[in-house]
Each structure stands twice: as C-alpha cells, then as structure tokens.
Design an enzyme around this catalytic site. Structure first.
Site, PDB file in Angstrom:
ATOM      1  N   GLU A 180       1.768   4.061  10.359  1.00  0.00           N
ATOM      2  CA  GLU A 180       2.659   3.122  11.048  1.00  0.00           C
ATOM      3  C   GLU A 180       3.359   3.830  12.214  1.00  0.00           C
ATOM      4  OE1 GLU A 180       4.557  -0.457   8.853  1.00  0.00           O
ATOM      5  OE2 GLU A 180       6.230   0.888   9.200  1.00  0.00           O
ATOM      6  N   HIS A 198     -14.036  13.479  -8.875  1.00  0.00           N
ATOM      7  CA  HIS A 198     -15.050  12.703  -9.587  1.00  0.00           C
ATOM      8  C   HIS A 198     -15.267  11.352  -8.914  1.00  0.00           C
ATOM      9  CE1 HIS A 198     -15.103  15.639 -12.833  1.00  0.00           C
ATOM     10  NE2 HIS A 198     -13.810  15.767 -12.553  1.00  0.00           N
ATOM     11  N   LYS A 210       2.574 -10.991  10.772  1.00  0.00           N
ATOM     12  CA  LYS A 210       3.738 -11.662  10.163  1.00  0.00           C
ATOM     13  C   LYS A 210       3.943 -13.029  10.809  1.00  0.00           C
ATOM     14  CE  LYS A 210       6.813  -7.740   9.179  1.00  0.00           C
ATOM     15  NZ  LYS A 210       8.104  -7.170   9.505  1.00  0.00           N
TER      16      LYS A 210
END
Ligand code: F6P
Length: 550
Positions: free
Chosen positions: A353, A384, A512
């Site tokens: 950000e 793994h 938004k």
C-alpha cells in the site's frame, strides 16, 4: 528530484549488474572467507546477515551512494522533523513520534504533538489496566473476558499480527478477537463464542467511514442491544479509536470511550497509537512500552547510523537491486516462528500500500519498477508448499528469513529441528546443486549411468537465490518492535529512491467508490445496463439468483 534511473550511479549499477548477473554466490563465498563478517550487522538482539546476496562490497557501496544521492538522509530528517512529506494529503508522517520515549518534543507541521501522544497513551493504558484489574465491568457487573477489535487494513493487521506474535506475553484469562471481513461469517463465527455481559468491542477506524468496519460495528451493536436494555449499559461494551470523533459519537460511542488518533499517523503505521489498544489489553502496559522502546531504538539507529551500516537502508537498497536491476517481481517473507504467522500479511499492506504506485512525487508516470509483490508464510510450512519454485523455478525471488535463537518455551527436539531447517534452506537456495554433485549422489544410491543421465536434469538446483537472514534472541515485545520498525523504514527508504509518496493510498479509493454505487443498485434490485457487459452480466445474474430478502 529526478528520475533515479537517470543518475550516473544508476548507470554504474547497470554495468555492475551485467557483471554480476552471471556470477554465482557459491564463488563469491569461495573467494572471501570473511564474507559473513563483512556482510552482516548486529543490532541489539538482532543479527542481520545479508551475505547471501548477489552483491560484492563495491556494489553495496554504489547502492548506498544511490540512496544518498536520492536524498534519503534529507527525507528522513524531514520526516522526523514533522514536515508534511505526505504531500498529496498535506500531512506529516509521525508514527515514529508515537514511540519517542525520551521525552523529546515531536512536531507535526510545526505543532507540538508529544503531550497529546502521552495523554492518549495514558488513557489507553488506564482502560487496559481497568480490564486487567477487573474494575471495568459489563452491564451485569461481571468482568470483561473477551475483547473484539473491529477494524480493517491498518486498523486490523498490525494489532492482530502483534497480538499473535506476542502470544506468550498475553493475559491468558482474556481472549482478543479480530474481525475485519464484511462477510457476516466472520462476525457471526466470533459472536457465537461470546457472551455480551463479558464482551468489549473496540471499533478501530481512523476515518470512521470504512464500510466493512461500520457494518460489522453495527451488527455488534445490535447484538449487544438485543441483550442489553438500554444505551447507558452499552457504554461499557463499546469503545472506539478514531481520528473522526464526531462520527464515532454519532454512532453511539460515549465521548469518554473514544480514543484519538491523528492525521499524521498512516493507518498501516498506526499500531503504535491507540489503534494498538487491543495489543495493550492483550499484553499489558509494560510489554507495550517494550514494543515502543524496541521501535524507538531502531528509529535512533535509522537516524544516526552511517548509511553503510544502517540496516533499513541496506534492506532497502538490496530490494532495489533485485527489483530494478534483476527485474525480480516479488519478495518472500518467511518467518520461522509460528507466532509470526501474520507477519507476512501485515507487511503486505505496509509495503504494497506504500510503494505500489506508478506516479512519482511530481505527478509523472514512472518508467521504472516500483514496489514488488510481497508474499509469504511461515517458513516451515512454505518448504512443503512453494519452496519448489524458489529452488527450481524460473524466477528470482529474494527472500527474508526470520528466526529466534530460543523460543519462549524452547523444547530442544522442536527448536533444533526448526533451526536446522532455516539454515539448510538458506544454504541450499544459495548453493544449489551442481551436475557433479548430483551425479555423485545418484551413483552412491546405486543408479546406473543410464538412469543417472535420465534423472540428472531434474535433480539440478541452480541456486543463487538471494536471502537475508534475521536471527534474534527471542521474539519478545522489544525485539518485535525493532523488527517492525526496520521494515517501516526500509519501505520509506525505497519510496525515496523510487521518488514516491509512500504515505498516501489513492489506489484503494476507486474500488470503494464503485462498491458504494453498486450497493445502491443492489438495494434497488432492478436489472442494470450501466456497466461493461461482464459486470452487467454478473450483477444481473446475482439479482436473478439471490434468495428473496437477501
Ligand atoms: O482501504 C484501505 C485503507 O484505507 C487502509 O489504508 C486503512 O488502513 C484501512 O483502509 C482502514 O481504514 P480506517 O482505519 O479509516 O477504517
């Protein structure tokens, strides 16, 4: 302020890259038995080993010159002096003032802020202590046993990460929950386990306008009111941390229950402020002070150490080296400490950000790479899962590995095995495995020449994958504070080199705004034609398929 790629030092680094591109780290280690001593730094309890990088001393000097020429020292001093270096929002950047422990005055845009910081911290501690001492009571006069932090982004990830990382230091009779997702499963799953009479909600939102947080807060409030008869009794179950006190009051939080934060603290840098209230409740005031102290010591190091020995600067320039010269697209964060399991997620916001931007400080679109894609997981689990790509994939993926020498409850059988894994992985990523080594190994296993010939290409490891290793004594509050601050300043230094404002986040606004518009459409319930055909198709499909009343 100029484009960093036009600097002569950048050109010199390009030439060094051409030379270094074909050099293998295993040869660099062969040539210099003192490489580890030369390319590692001890800071308090933290050892930073950066010797397993595709660099030599000359390249490091040039990289540090680049930082210097880009004005890192001047920008750093301007930040600490409280100048409004977040120019697109007209704000100072003073998260470091929140951990200034020496009583030195700090300023934001010329205004003294230390006293306000001190008094807000005191209020936070008072609340936390009254919960610990069981003076703070719920509406049935019972103590608080559960605290729910409702927030998102910086109002969630930092507190969550720290609370998890410092689990051994938490009060065991208090449970701290974190809710960020607007998906009702998150809050419902949390509420299922709680009793209203013992629960305190913290609504953490700098802006107090974030939809996700407000919707969750509303659900929490209704859940409380469904069980409590009046607003007065609600008082001891609802507090807020925000820079928008008016909105918090309008929501129904009692004025004395509102904790303040300020414009000059960015959300993703705010865990040191009252946004860290859940942390203080979780680990207590002394441990929180130690967290601040650890960060403050890094602030001092960053402000005073010569750039050549300045850890955040070195972390930053190594990142630039891979990002801009080797064209590495990503960076992996690999903690070998289970309690640090949210550290990569926290850094993802802090880094991406801050520096995930394509416009420079002068408003020009940049013609060079800026912030990398940051990903990560607990090291052992990743071995793994995705280490295959690090060992034999086609990409360069610089990685940071972090490990404590000793665990809070060290059990040798566990901890030694853990340590052996981190050392082995960093070594293997650096050395790789050559043709001769594979042949010898397969021969020893009794394979025929034919079988060896067939298997050989698959068993080769190119190596030369760079890693930094952070070894610290144990993950205590002070060390954690230092580690976080190292990364914060690393991000800042990279932003300076890339000529970015690391402290705004306009990129999150578009989604938004669109979501708000689409929400209106969903509430109306009529089929839409106003978007592109894919978005129209998806919205209309949802509208047709959703159950009634949904
Ligand atoms: O949407 C991103 C963001 O703006 C982050 O920068 C911030 O940390 C988060 O939302 C939460 O914002 P607030 O604390 O204002 O609710």
């Amino acid at each position: 302020m100029i484009n960093p790629t036009t600097r002569p030092v950048w050109k010199a680094l390009e030439n060094e890259f051409k030379r270094m591109e074909s050099v293998h780290m295993r040869d660099l280690f062969k040539q210099d038995a003192k490489r580890f001593e030369r390319l590692s730094i001890k800071f308090n309890d933290i050892l930073f080993d950066y010797s397993k990088n595709r660099i030599d001393v000359g390249i490091m000097e040039l990289l540090v010159d680049l930082a210097r020429e880009c004005g890192v020292e001047q920008w750093r001093d301007r930040m600490f002096a409280g100048e409004p270096i977040n120019h697109t929002e007209g704000r100072s950047v003073q998260h470091a003032a929140l951990r200034e422990r020496l009583g030195k005055p700090s300023y934001a845009d010329g205004v003294e802020i230390s006293r306000e910081i001190e008094s807000e911290l005191k209020r936070v501690k008072t609340l936390a202590e009254s919960i610990h001492t069981r003076k703070w009571r719920g509406f049935t006069n019972q103590p608080i046993t559960d605290v729910v932090n409702i927030g998102i982004g910086g109002s969630h990830l930092g507190p969550l990460m720290v609370t998890e990382a410092l689990r051994p230091y938490t009060f065991h009779d208090l449970k701290i929950h974190y809710v960020n997702n607007i998906d009702e499963n998150h809050i419902n799953n949390t509420l299922e386990t709680l009793k209203p009479q013992n629960t305190l909600f913290i609504i953490a939102s700098k802006s107090f306008t974030t939809q996700d947080t407000l919707v969750n807060a509303q659900t929490a409030r209704e859940w409380l009111l469904g069980r409590i008869d009046n607003e007065i009794d609600l008082r001891n179950h609802l507090v807020a941390v925000t820079a928008n006190t008016q909105a918090a009051q309008a929501f129904g939080v009692a004025p004395e229950n509102i904790f303040k934060m300020w414009d000059w603290v960015g959300g993703r840098y705010s865990l040191w402020s009252a946004i860290g209230l859940s942390i203080v409740i979780a680990i207590g005031t002394e441990n929180f002070d130690a967290l601040l102290e650890g960060a403050n010591e890094v602030d001092m190091h960053f402000r005073t150490a010569p750039l050549e020995r300045n850890i955040p600067v070195l972390m930053a320039v190594l990142g630039v080296w891979y990002n801009n010269f080797f064209n590495a697209e990503s960076i992996a964060i690999l903690p070998y400490d289970q309690n640090m399991h949210r550290f990569p997620a926290y850094l993802q916001q802090a880094d991406m950000e801050s520096n995930g931007k394509c416009t420079d400080r002068q408003g020009r679109v940049v013609n060079y790479q800026t912030g990398p894609v940051l990903f990560g997981e607990i090291g052992i689990a990743s071995q793994h899962a995705f280490y295959q790509l690090l060992h034999q994939g086609t990409k360069i993926v610089p990685a940071d590995m972090l490990v404590p020498i000793s665990n809070f409850h060290s059990i040798p059988i566990h901890h030694r095995a853990l340590m052996s894994n981190i050392f082995a992985q960093a070594e293997a990523l650096m050395l790789g495995k050559s043709e001769d080594e594979v042949k010898t190994e397969l021969k020893a296993e009794g394979k025929s020449d034919k079988e060896i010939g067939e298997l050989l290409p698959y068993k080769l490891f190119p190596g030369n994958q760079p890693t930094n290793t952070f070894v610290f004594y144990t993950l205590n509050p002070k060390t954690l504070g230092s580690l976080i601050a190292l990364y914060e300043h690393k991000i800042f230094v990279q932003g300076v080199i890339w000529n970015l404002n690391s402290f705004d986040q306009w990129g999150v606004e578009l989604g938004k705004k669109l979501a708000t518009e689409i929400l209106h459409e969903l509430n109306k319930g009529e089929l839409v034609e106003s978007h592109d055909c894919s978005t129209n198709g998806l919205i209309n499909y949802y509208l047709k398929m959703r159950p009634e009343n949904d």
